[in-house]
Design an enzyme around this catalytic site. Structure first.
Site, PDB file in Angstrom:
ATOM      1  N   ARG A 237       0.872  -1.183   0.000  1.00  8.29           N
ATOM      2  CA  ARG A 237       0.000   0.000   0.000  1.00  8.29           C
ATOM      3  C   ARG A 237       0.906   1.230   0.000  1.00  8.29           C
ATOM      4  O   ARG A 237       2.042   1.186   0.452  1.00  8.29           O
ATOM      5  CB  ARG A 237      -0.920  -0.001   1.215  1.00  8.29           C
ATOM      6  CG  ARG A 237      -1.862  -1.207   1.237  1.00  8.29           C
ATOM      7  CD  ARG A 237      -2.946  -1.015   2.289  1.00  8.29           C
ATOM      8  NE  ARG A 237      -3.713  -2.239   2.497  1.00  8.29           N
ATOM      9  CZ  ARG A 237      -4.760  -2.605   1.760  1.00  8.29           C
ATOM     10  NH1 ARG A 237      -5.173  -1.858   0.766  1.00  8.29           N
ATOM     11  NH2 ARG A 237      -5.407  -3.724   2.039  1.00  8.29           N
ATOM     12  N   GLY A 264      -8.116   1.790  -5.167  1.00 11.17           N
ATOM     13  CA  GLY A 264      -6.938   2.654  -5.035  1.00 11.17           C
ATOM     14  C   GLY A 264      -5.956   2.404  -6.171  1.00 11.17           C
ATOM     15  O   GLY A 264      -5.453   3.337  -6.803  1.00 11.17           O
ATOM     16  N   THR A 265      -5.725   1.138  -6.441  1.00 14.23           N
ATOM     17  CA  THR A 265      -4.788   0.761  -7.516  1.00 14.23           C
ATOM     18  C   THR A 265      -5.249   1.302  -8.863  1.00 14.23           C
ATOM     19  O   THR A 265      -4.440   1.792  -9.656  1.00 14.23           O
ATOM     20  CB  THR A 265      -4.688  -0.775  -7.601  1.00 14.23           C
ATOM     21  OG1 THR A 265      -4.350  -1.271  -6.303  1.00 14.23           O
ATOM     22  CG2 THR A 265      -3.652  -1.216  -8.597  1.00 14.23           C
ATOM     23  N   ASP A 293     -13.352  -7.051  -1.291  1.00 11.58           N
ATOM     24  CA  ASP A 293     -14.561  -6.393  -0.778  1.00 11.58           C
ATOM     25  C   ASP A 293     -15.653  -6.233  -1.835  1.00 11.58           C
ATOM     26  O   ASP A 293     -16.768  -5.845  -1.511  1.00 11.58           O
ATOM     27  CB  ASP A 293     -14.221  -5.009  -0.212  1.00 11.58           C
ATOM     28  CG  ASP A 293     -13.372  -5.088   1.036  1.00 11.58           C
ATOM     29  OD1 ASP A 293     -13.179  -6.201   1.551  1.00 11.58           O
ATOM     30  OD2 ASP A 293     -12.905  -4.027   1.500  1.00 11.58           O
ATOM     31  N   MET A 336     -14.361  -9.611   6.250  1.00 12.13           N
ATOM     32  CA  MET A 336     -13.821  -8.402   5.652  1.00 12.13           C
ATOM     33  C   MET A 336     -14.920  -7.560   5.012  1.00 12.13           C
ATOM     34  O   MET A 336     -16.014  -8.049   4.740  1.00 12.13           O
ATOM     35  CB  MET A 336     -12.750  -8.751   4.641  1.00 12.13           C
ATOM     36  CG  MET A 336     -11.441  -9.033   5.354  1.00 12.13           C
ATOM     37  SD  MET A 336     -10.052  -8.996   4.277  1.00 12.13           S
ATOM     38  CE  MET A 336      -8.723  -8.921   5.469  1.00 12.13           C
ATOM     39  N   GLY A 337     -14.600  -6.335   4.740  1.00  7.49           N
ATOM     40  CA  GLY A 337     -15.565  -5.397   4.154  1.00  7.49           C
ATOM     41  C   GLY A 337     -15.400  -4.058   4.831  1.00  7.49           C
ATOM     42  O   GLY A 337     -16.049  -3.773   5.826  1.00  7.49           O
ATOM     43  N   MET A 450      -7.956 -15.212   6.709  1.00  7.51           N
ATOM     44  CA  MET A 450      -8.025 -16.567   6.153  1.00  7.51           C
ATOM     45  C   MET A 450      -8.825 -16.628   4.864  1.00  7.51           C
ATOM     46  O   MET A 450      -8.557 -17.452   3.992  1.00  7.51           O
ATOM     47  CB  MET A 450      -8.650 -17.520   7.170  1.00  7.51           C
ATOM     48  CG  MET A 450      -7.729 -17.788   8.336  1.00  7.51           C
ATOM     49  SD  MET A 450      -8.520 -18.818   9.542  1.00  7.51           S
ATOM     50  CE  MET A 450      -8.760 -20.290   8.576  1.00  7.51           C
ATOM     51  N   ILE A 451      -9.814 -15.728   4.728  1.00  8.75           N
ATOM     52  CA  ILE A 451     -10.672 -15.843   3.537  1.00  8.75           C
ATOM     53  C   ILE A 451     -10.040 -15.192   2.311  1.00  8.75           C
ATOM     54  O   ILE A 451     -10.529 -15.344   1.207  1.00  8.75           O
ATOM     55  CB  ILE A 451     -12.096 -15.267   3.769  1.00  8.75           C
ATOM     56  CG1 ILE A 451     -12.074 -13.744   3.967  1.00  8.75           C
ATOM     57  CG2 ILE A 451     -12.771 -15.955   4.938  1.00  8.75           C
ATOM     58  CD1 ILE A 451     -13.457 -13.125   3.890  1.00  8.75           C
TER      59      ILE A 451
HETATM   60  N1  LIG Z   1      -5.825   8.355  -5.554  1.00  8.48           N
HETATM   61  C1  LIG Z   1      -4.729   7.633  -5.807  1.00  8.48           C
HETATM   62  N2  LIG Z   1      -3.837   8.051  -6.717  1.00  8.48           N
HETATM   63  C2  LIG Z   1      -2.727   7.324  -6.989  1.00  8.48           C
HETATM   64  N3  LIG Z   1      -2.431   6.154  -6.380  1.00  8.48           N
HETATM   65  C3  LIG Z   1      -3.291   5.683  -5.474  1.00  8.48           C
HETATM   66  C4  LIG Z   1      -4.477   6.397  -5.131  1.00  8.48           C
HETATM   67  N4  LIG Z   1      -5.136   5.688  -4.190  1.00  8.48           N
HETATM   68  C5  LIG Z   1      -4.385   4.599  -3.947  1.00  8.48           C
HETATM   69  N5  LIG Z   1      -3.278   4.592  -4.717  1.00  8.48           N
HETATM   70  C6  LIG Z   1      -2.227   3.581  -4.732  1.00  8.48           C
HETATM   71  O1  LIG Z   1      -2.778   2.322  -5.097  1.00  8.48           O
HETATM   72  C7  LIG Z   1      -2.186   1.279  -4.342  1.00  8.48           C
HETATM   73  C8  LIG Z   1      -3.238   0.408  -3.722  1.00  8.48           C
HETATM   74  O2  LIG Z   1      -4.227   1.181  -3.040  1.00  8.48           O
HETATM   75  P1  LIG Z   1      -5.006   0.609  -1.770  1.00  8.48           P
HETATM   76  O3  LIG Z   1      -4.021   0.250  -0.716  1.00  8.48           O
HETATM   77  O4  LIG Z   1      -6.072   1.560  -1.420  1.00  8.48           O
HETATM   78  O5  LIG Z   1      -5.591  -0.784  -2.244  1.00  8.48           O
HETATM   79  P2  LIG Z   1      -6.681  -1.118  -3.321  1.00  8.48           P
HETATM   80  O6  LIG Z   1      -6.068  -1.141  -4.658  1.00  8.48           O
HETATM   81  O7  LIG Z   1      -7.866  -0.239  -3.156  1.00  8.48           O
HETATM   82  O8  LIG Z   1      -7.003  -2.617  -2.968  1.00  8.48           O
HETATM   83  P3  LIG Z   1      -7.864  -3.159  -1.728  1.00  8.48           P
HETATM   84  O9  LIG Z   1      -8.593  -2.013  -1.118  1.00  8.48           O
HETATM   85  O10 LIG Z   1      -8.788  -4.144  -2.346  1.00  8.48           O
HETATM   86  O11 LIG Z   1      -6.897  -3.791  -0.829  1.00  8.48           O
HETATM   87  C9  LIG Z   1      -1.269   1.923  -3.316  1.00  8.48           C
HETATM   88  O12 LIG Z   1       0.070   1.725  -3.721  1.00  8.48           O
HETATM   89  C10 LIG Z   1      -1.660   3.397  -3.340  1.00  8.48           C
HETATM   90  O13 LIG Z   1      -0.554   4.251  -3.127  1.00  8.48           O
HETATM   91  O1  LIG Z   2      -4.556  -5.344   6.674  1.00  9.88           O
HETATM   92  P1  LIG Z   2      -4.453  -4.960   5.254  1.00  9.88           P
HETATM   93  O2  LIG Z   2      -3.614  -5.862   4.438  1.00  9.88           O
HETATM   94  O3  LIG Z   2      -4.081  -3.538   5.044  1.00  9.88           O
HETATM   95  O4  LIG Z   2      -5.880  -5.154   4.598  1.00  9.88           O
HETATM   96  C1  LIG Z   2      -7.092  -4.999   5.235  1.00  9.88           C
HETATM   97  C2  LIG Z   2      -8.133  -4.501   4.268  1.00  9.88           C
HETATM   98  O5  LIG Z   2      -7.957  -5.008   2.986  1.00  9.88           O
HETATM   99  C3  LIG Z   2      -9.173  -5.497   2.478  1.00  9.88           C
HETATM  100  O6  LIG Z   2      -9.108  -6.896   2.527  1.00  9.88           O
HETATM  101  C4  LIG Z   2      -9.388  -5.045   1.076  1.00  9.88           C
HETATM  102  O7  LIG Z   2      -8.437  -5.642   0.274  1.00  9.88           O
HETATM  103  C5  LIG Z   2     -10.223  -4.976   3.416  1.00  9.88           C
HETATM  104  O8  LIG Z   2     -11.329  -5.804   3.508  1.00  9.88           O
HETATM  105  C6  LIG Z   2      -9.476  -4.865   4.688  1.00  9.88           C
HETATM  106  O9  LIG Z   2      -9.994  -3.862   5.518  1.00  9.88           O
HETATM  107 MG   LIG Z   3      -9.557  -0.397  -1.880  1.00 11.52          MG
END
Ligand SMILES: Nc1ncnc2c1ncn2[C@@H]1O[C@H](COP(=O)(O)OP(=O)(O)OP(=O)(O)O)[C@@H](O)[C@H]1O
Ligand SMILES: O=P(O)(O)OC[C@H]1O[C@](O)(CO)[C@@H](O)[C@@H]1O
Ligand SMILES: [Mg+2]
Length: 564
Positions: A237, A264-265, A293, A336-337, A450-451
């Site tokens: 992240r 985010g990704t 999620d 999760m969620g 675990m899930i």
């Molecule tokens: N608005 C944004 N602009 C550019 N990069 C972003 C932005 N939001 C998130 N990122 C980048 O995307 C990557 C993943 O984001 P995040 O940790 O929110 O997970 P995600 O892709 O939403 O997956 P999940 O929520 O399912 O775990 C991180 O490296 C973060 O820096």
């Molecule tokens: O503890 P971590 O790896 O940051 O991830 C937890 C979050 O990631 C998610 O699994 C989304 O990928 C959410 O359900 C949970 O809140």
């Molecule tokens: Mg996300």
């Protein structure tokens, strides 16, 4: 056709039986009444090393679309607007960008699949350029046709030669079942369908682009990774630094970037695409939506979701067995969620052992008439035991009221949550011991990680394969700035802006949540006041079509997703 200039020459690409009626990329456009199309009057002439001219003669001639003063929606760098095509009867195509939108006159090549024994026998294997997929499938006879997305799949012409491609794959965000399957299938598709041998894995998410070495990915070294949970590439992240990432893409000579991750990704992918485009690079940026999620909008569901729901059954089952084996047994399972309660909702619907499902979208209260305590007590008196499933993001406002602590964020800016499972377990215990003087036996199970840390199940494996293949076909065909996704059961290419504009959430005034309430018989916790306010916001319930007619397609999509 409105101010779109098209040049084309005859193609000797395909054997006649594979020729599609309008695969010159032209006839489709003529049908539309107004065409918002990309301008190629880009000032940034492609000068980078990522741009190559054809190195060998090709049997199919190139065609180009653009170079015009069209009613441009996506044109020169810095002028990034949705690429929308309007047709008849309210037909709208929200199209995805293409390399030729900003690099005119790119050469095209015959798709090597035409010579692939597996595909050359398939009739109509190539996708017709006019094929689009509707987002609205429930319609009335006079409904406008609504928003469509481009159908995914292989095209007759590709914009890359096999030996020109240097692809890379990155996985970001939290884990999700199926990540390795997607990685494997991208490598396999590139290799076996398109003869691409240079595929690099980016180590440890976005920051890996500029802080780590890459990993060479071959069919041999990814052969059995789909049997493992997690991601062989690692993930992270935070660490998204757009210019460093694009510098690295340029320096390494990468020209296809496959980005697997959640909301985010995909936001990160979108800004990478914008930067690539600004620099005028012949680099495709393609996303594959990943999230346990299921909080990504537009698509039917995200990969790994089914696996997670299935795995959650084991925890719910254990909670049920424990609860029914003792007097006044209560099993609490946290799933999760963070912002969306889909896992909890589907796990509850699948299990049938759950008496109460709590999700972030549905506020609840503990005390008083219609409250949680009252329901738990009634349930214990009626059945002698009960099971509660709670999504980790549920009731966070209540937890915050009782546990004073500063809001903390993770490296990506996501809110870090309090353990609502522990909190609610304690609240229930206190209520029965202190207020009701009633002995209960509560077991709290927290299977959250675990899930998501397991390999994907059979159906997710198939889904991951199709997503990966679609994504590779789109990239080879020169589409960019898109996410591959399933819409109404069809593979599509969705522009990034539609994927990142909002989060998919359970709509608690729609059918699916009502079905859950009917299945668990739990209180809705909705106060009349909330329903009235929600109705005011959403308008009267009857004119579904009027809503669909309205410009507010977001709402319509949201409703369709929740209203299946
Ligand atoms: N608005 C944004 N602009 C550019 N990069 C972003 C932005 N939001 C998130 N990122 C980048 O995307 C990557 C993943 O984001 P995040 O940790 O929110 O997970 P995600 O892709 O939403 O997956 P999940 O929520 O399912 O775990 C991180 O490296 C973060 O820096
Ligand atoms: O503890 P971590 O790896 O940051 O991830 C937890 C979050 O990631 C998610 O699994 C989304 O990928 C959410 O359900 C949970 O809140
Ligand atoms: Mg996300």
């Amino acid at each position: 056709m409105d101010r779109v200039s098209v040049s084309s020459s005859s193609s000797s690409c395909m054997k006649s039986r594979f020729l599609e009626p309008s695969d010159s990329g032209i006839s489709c456009l003529r049908k539309f009444s107004s065409v918002s199309f990309s301008s190629s009057s880009s000032s940034s002439s492609p000068s980078s090393s990522n741009i190559r001219s054809p190195t060998k003669s090709v049997s199919c001639s190139s065609f180009s679309i653009g170079s015009s003063t069209s009613s441009v929606s996506m044109g020169s760098p810095g002028n990034l607007k949705p690429k929308v095509v309007n047709g008849t009867n309210g037909y709208v195509l929200e199209d995805v960008p293409h390399l030729i939108d900003y690099i005119p006159d790119l050469p095209t090549y015959c798709n090597p699949l035409q010579d692939n024994p597996a595909f050359s026998v398939v009739k109509q294997y190539f996708v017709h350029v006019d094929d689009t997929v509707p987002t609205k499938v429930v319609v009335h006879k006079d409904s406008p046709r609504g928003t469509h997305f481009r159908r995914a799949g292989p095209r007759q012409k590709v914009y890359f030669q096999s030996d020109e491609v240097h692809a890379c794959i990155v996985t970001c965000g939290g884990l999700c079942p199926g990540l390795n399957t997607v990685i494997r299938e991208i490598v396999y598709s590139l290799h076996y369908m398109y003869g691409v041998t240079r595929v690099s894995g980016i180590d440890g998410g976005y920051r890996g682009f500029y802080a780590k070495n890459t990993i060479a990915l071959t069919p041999k070294n990814v052969n059995d990774i789909h049997k493992r949970g997690g991601t062989i590439l690692g993930t992270s992240r935070g660490g998204h630094d757009t210019s460093k990432i694009v510098d690295s893409i340029q320096d390494r000579g990468i020209n296809q970037v496959y980005i697997i991750g959640g909301d985010g990704t995909q936001k990160g992918a979108s800004v990478i695409f914008e930067e690539v485009r600004k620099r005028g690079l012949k680099v495709v940026v393609a996303g594959i939506p990943k999230t346990i999620d299921n909080d990504i909008p537009v698509i039917d569901k995200s990969f790994g979701f089914d696996t997670a729901v299935e795995e959650a059954q084991r925890a719910i089952n254990a909670a049920h067995v424990e609860a029914e084996s003792v007097e006044n047994g209560i099993g609490v399972v946290k799933l999760m969620g963070r912002y969306s309660g889909f896992i909890a909702m589907y796990a509850t619907l699948a299990s049938r052992d759950v008496d109460l499902c709590l999700i972030p979208e549905s506020p609840f209260h503990l005390e008083g008439p219609g409250g949680l305590f009252e329901y738990v007590e009634t349930r214990l008196r009626e059945m002698g035991h009960m099971v509660i499933v709670i999504a980790e993001g549920a009731g966070q406002d209540l937890v915050a009221e009782s546990i004073q602590s500063a809001a903390v964020q993770d490296a990506s800016g996501n809110r870090l949550l309090q353990d609502v499972g522990l909190w609610i377990s304690q609240k229930i215990k206190d209520y029965f011991s202190k207020q009701r003087k009633m002995a209960i036996n509560l077991k709290y199970i927290d299977p959250t990680y675990m899930i998501r840390a397991i390999p994907s199940n059979a159906s997710d494996n198939v889904y991951c394969t199709l997503l990966a293949q679609s994504c590779v076909h789109g990239a080879m065909a020169g589409y960019t700035g898109f996410t591959s996704g399933l819409v109404n059961g069809r593979q599509t290419y969705i522009p990034f802006y539609r994927i990142i504009e909002r989060q998919n959430q359970v709509v608690i005034t729609d059918r699916m949540w009502a079905r859950l309430l009917a299945s668990t018989n739990q209180p809705s916790f909705l106060r009349t006041k909330d329903v009235i306010e929600d109705k005011k916001e959403r308008g009267p319930p009857t004119p579904l079509l009027e809503k669909q007619n309205s410009a507010n397609d977001n709402l319509v999509n949201k409703e369709q997703i929740n209203d299946k």
